[in-house]
Design an enzyme around this catalytic site. Structure first.
Site, mmCIF file in Angstrom:
data_model
loop_
_atom_site.group_PDB
_atom_site.id
_atom_site.type_symbol
_atom_site.label_atom_id
_atom_site.label_comp_id
_atom_site.label_asym_id
_atom_site.label_seq_id
_atom_site.Cartn_x
_atom_site.Cartn_y
_atom_site.Cartn_z
ATOM 1 N N GLU A 1 -2.246 -2.605 -7.924
ATOM 2 C CA GLU A 1 -3.745 -2.761 -6.959
ATOM 3 C C GLU A 1 -3.965 -1.591 -6.108
ATOM 4 O O GLU A 1 -3.006 -0.833 -6.447
ATOM 5 C CB GLU A 1 -3.387 -3.849 -6.153
ATOM 6 N N HIS B 1 -4.787 -5.411 -0.967
ATOM 7 C CA HIS B 1 -5.642 -5.211 0.016
ATOM 8 C C HIS B 1 -6.761 -6.063 -0.216
ATOM 9 O O HIS B 1 -7.990 -6.022 -0.630
ATOM 10 C CB HIS B 1 -6.444 -3.548 -0.329
ATOM 11 N N SER C 1 0.831 -1.203 -0.168
ATOM 12 C CA SER C 1 -0.105 -0.006 -0.048
ATOM 13 C C SER C 1 0.849 1.305 -0.063
ATOM 14 O O SER C 1 1.655 1.507 -0.996
ATOM 15 C CB SER C 1 -0.912 -0.097 1.153
#
Length: 307
Positions: free
Chosen positions: A212, A277, A116
């Protein structure tokens, strides 16, 4: 895109540091993650400001200076074999320019794990230290605490990387085909906002690109991918692995954007691979040579992620 230096694998009893370069950490989740690491016969040490929260900007785990100092101290500690992020959120962009990269390079390679917002650090470790890293679960993450699959995949990667040379995803081919390249990428939003900034790849040429994201509506995903396309960042990319798109709306809408924006590149694209995630997130090394078989939904590393 060239192969990067692979750090050494971990051994039982290894000391690992847990840092919070981005958002504030929930103590209960941190303790759950530490218990898992101890169960692997690791010796986790928590950086001083992991549970801190900035007094004015509550979305940060303490001041930029404190978060940077925690990361640098952990990296330069010769007794530490790996550095793990406690969580993502936001904040790595604010501290990356405060790090003493010469001192960190002198400290030598070690494993780094995060995802992330940690994309910023993966990019910096690659471009400033020439170091391969692991795009994997964070120590205080909800999924890490409850997913045996996520735990075991990270554990195998850290301790016995030769056992995870082939990583099989959960989806299939958005665009069929096979390709070879060096893995690169991470969170789409962070890659797009990183264009033109220090400590980032100039592009994904020759790479197998991981993408992502979380909490972005289809139009926002379109905007970020279009930024990568218009800037030339995707020129020469060899293949693409698409991970999770949690809280990005119904997948049919997300898939339409991905097919529209990436389908014309003429390279293999595999969707819903199972990193990022999502539940039971896989650990994917960045900076290593690999072969993507989109039809089989598999990524085969040409060498183990760690030495």
């Amino acid at each position: 895109m060239t192969e990067l230096v692979r750090p050494s694998r971990l051994a039982p009893g290894a000391r690992v540091a847990v840092v919070a370069p981005s958002g504030p950490v929930v103590e209960e989740r941190l303790q759950a993650g530490l218990d898992i690491l101890r169960g692997w016969d690791l010796d986790p040490v928590v950086a001083p400001h992991v549970l801190a929260r900035d007094g004015e900007l509550g979305y940060l785990a303490g001041s930029d200076a404190d978060r940077a100092a925690d990361l640098q101290r952990a990296w330069c500690d010769p007794t530490v074999s790996a550095v793990l992020c406690a969580r993502g959120g936001y904040g790595a962009q604010r501290l990356v320019d405060l790090l003493d990269w010469e001192a960190m390079r002198a400290a030598g390679p070690k494993a780094f794990v995060g995802f992330s917002d940690g994309t910023v650090l993966h990019e910096a470790f690659a471009t400033r230290l020439g170091l391969a890293t692991l795009y994997g679960p964070v120590a205080a993450g909800v999924d890490f605490a409850k997913s045996t699959e996520a735990q075991e995949h990270l554990r195998a990667t850290l301790f016995a990387p030769e056992t995870v040379r082939t990583i099989t995803g959960r989806g299939g081919a958005l665009v069929p085909g096979r390709a070879r390249g060096v893995t690169v990428g991470g969170c789409l939003r962070l890659l797009a906002t990183g264009i033109g900034t220090p400590h980032t790849h100039p592009g994904a040429r020759g790479g197998l690109l991981l993408l992502e994201d979380v909490g972005e509506q289809p139009y926002s995903l379109d905007r970020s991918i279009t930024q990568l396309l218009r800037s030339g960042w995707l020129d020469g990319v060899a293949g693409i692995l698409l991970g999770s798109w949690d809280c990005c709306g119904p997948y049919e809408g997300v898939r339409a954007v991905l097919a529209d924006r990436l389908g014309g590149l003429g390279v293999p694209v595999v969707e819903e691979f199972g990193f990022g995630h999502c539940e039971s997130a896989l650990t994917i090394p960045l900076g290593v040579a690999a072969e993507l078989d989109a039809d089989a939904g598999a990524l085969t590393l040409l060498e183990p992620a760690l030495r």
